[in-house]
Write an enzyme that holds these catalytic residues in place. Structure first.
Site, PDB file in Angstrom:
ATOM      1  N   HIS A 136       0.825  -1.210   0.000  1.00  0.00           N
ATOM      2  CA  HIS A 136       0.000   0.000   0.000  1.00  0.00           C
ATOM      3  C   HIS A 136       0.857   1.256   0.000  1.00  0.00           C
ATOM      4  O   HIS A 136       2.088   1.196   0.155  1.00  0.00           O
ATOM      5  CB  HIS A 136      -0.953   0.000   1.199  1.00  0.00           C
ATOM      6  CG  HIS A 136      -0.284   0.019   2.549  1.00  0.00           C
ATOM      7  ND1 HIS A 136       0.193   1.169   3.127  1.00  0.00           N
ATOM      8  CD2 HIS A 136      -0.028  -0.986   3.436  1.00  0.00           C
ATOM      9  CE1 HIS A 136       0.709   0.898   4.311  1.00  0.00           C
ATOM     10  NE2 HIS A 136       0.599  -0.418   4.523  1.00  0.00           N
ATOM     11  N   CYS A 140       3.127  -4.806   6.868  1.00  0.00           N
ATOM     12  CA  CYS A 140       2.753  -4.537   5.477  1.00  0.00           C
ATOM     13  C   CYS A 140       3.937  -3.984   4.689  1.00  0.00           C
ATOM     14  O   CYS A 140       4.997  -3.681   5.238  1.00  0.00           O
ATOM     15  CB  CYS A 140       1.593  -3.546   5.427  1.00  0.00           C
ATOM     16  SG  CYS A 140      -0.002  -4.243   5.919  1.00  0.00           S
TER      17      CYS A 140
END
Length: 214
Positions: free
Chosen positions: A106, A122
Site C-alpha cells: 500500500h 505490510c
C-alpha cells in the site's frame, strides 16, 4: 494523424506484451520490491517493511484484493478504532493490494519511512510508486517474500558477496552458508580464502571468488 494512431496502438500492444505475466518479489533485508516478467526484472521500487517485532511474513502469496483510495480501519493495537477515510492522513495512502489476510502492499502518509523496517508487517510504498504498480499488476499476481542476507553476483570475471543487514536478527549468515551458495559457481570460479563476514549492521560487498585458470 493516422500514423500517430498506429504508433499509439503499437506502443500499447508492446506494453501489454511486456507485462504479460508479472510477478512481485521482495527480499526483506534489501527493502526493495521488484517486478519480474517471465523471469526478467522490469521494475523495482524502494519499500518500507515490518519491524523486528511485527515482521513482514515470508512465503509465496498472490494478490487477492485491490482497492483504490482505501479507508483505514485501526487494528487491535490501537485504542482509537475510528476509521480514517481516504486522504492525506490515511496510513494506507492511495492504494491497497492485499496478498495475505491483514497484510498488503500500500501507499503511505509517511514518505520518510520508505526503506526502513518500520511498518506493522505490510509493504509500504511511495504513493506515486504504488499507483504505478497498481496499474501493472492484477488480482492473482504472485507475490514472493524471502529473507536472504547473503547474495552472490557475477561481475567482471569475479564473484561478489553482498551482505545485507540482518534486520530480523535471524543470525543465519555463516561462511558455511556462503560455501553452499557458491556451489553452482564452483566450476567457473575459485573460492578465495582471504575474506571474512562482517559482524555489523551495514551493507557490504566483498569479492570472494575469481575465474579459475585452465
Amino acid at each position: 494523424m493516422r500514423i500517430l494512431m498506429m504508433v499509439a496502438l503499437l506502443l500499447s500492444y508492446f506494453q501489454a506484451v511486456v507485462w504479460a505475466s508479472p510477478e512481485i518479489r521482495i527480499n526483506i533485508p534489501e527493502l526493495m520490491l521488484r517486478v519480474y516478467d517471465n523471469g526478467k526484472l522490469v521494475k523495482e521500487y524502494p519499500v518500507a517493511l515490518g519491524t523486528s517485532y511485527e515482521k513482514t511474513p515470508v512465503g509465496n502469496y498472490k494478490i487477492s484484493y485491490k482497492e483504490q483510495n482505501p479507508t483505514w480501519i485501526p487494528g487491535s493495537g490501537f485504542s482509537d478504532k475510528t476509521p480514517v477515510p481516504p486522504g492525506p492522513d490515511n496510513p494506507l495512502g492511495s492504494r491497497w493490494m492485499e496478498f495475505s489476510p491483514g497484510y498488503g502492499i500500500h501507499g503511505t502518509n509517511k514518505d520518510w519511512d520508505i526503506q526502513y523496517p518500520v511498518s506493522g508487517g505490510c509493504i509500504r510504498m511511495h504513493n506515486t510508486d504504488v499507483e504505478e504498480l497498481y496499474e501493472l499488476v492484477d488480482v492473482e499476481t504472485p507475490v514472493t517474500v524471502t529473507y536472504q542476507t547473503l547474495i552472490l553476483k557475477e561481475r567482471n570475471k569475479s564473484i561478489y558477496l553482498t551482505v545485507l543487514p540482518d534486520i530480523y536478527h535471524n543470525n543465519d549468515a555463516s561462511k558455511a552458508k556462503v560455501s553452499e551458495l557458491f556451489k553452482p559457481y564452483a566450476k567457473k570460479y575459485k573460492l578465495l580464502t582471504n575474506w571474512d563476514l562482517p559482524n555489523d549492521q551495514v551493507r557490504h560487498e566483498i569479492k570472494i571468488g575469481e575465474r579459475g585458470k585452465g
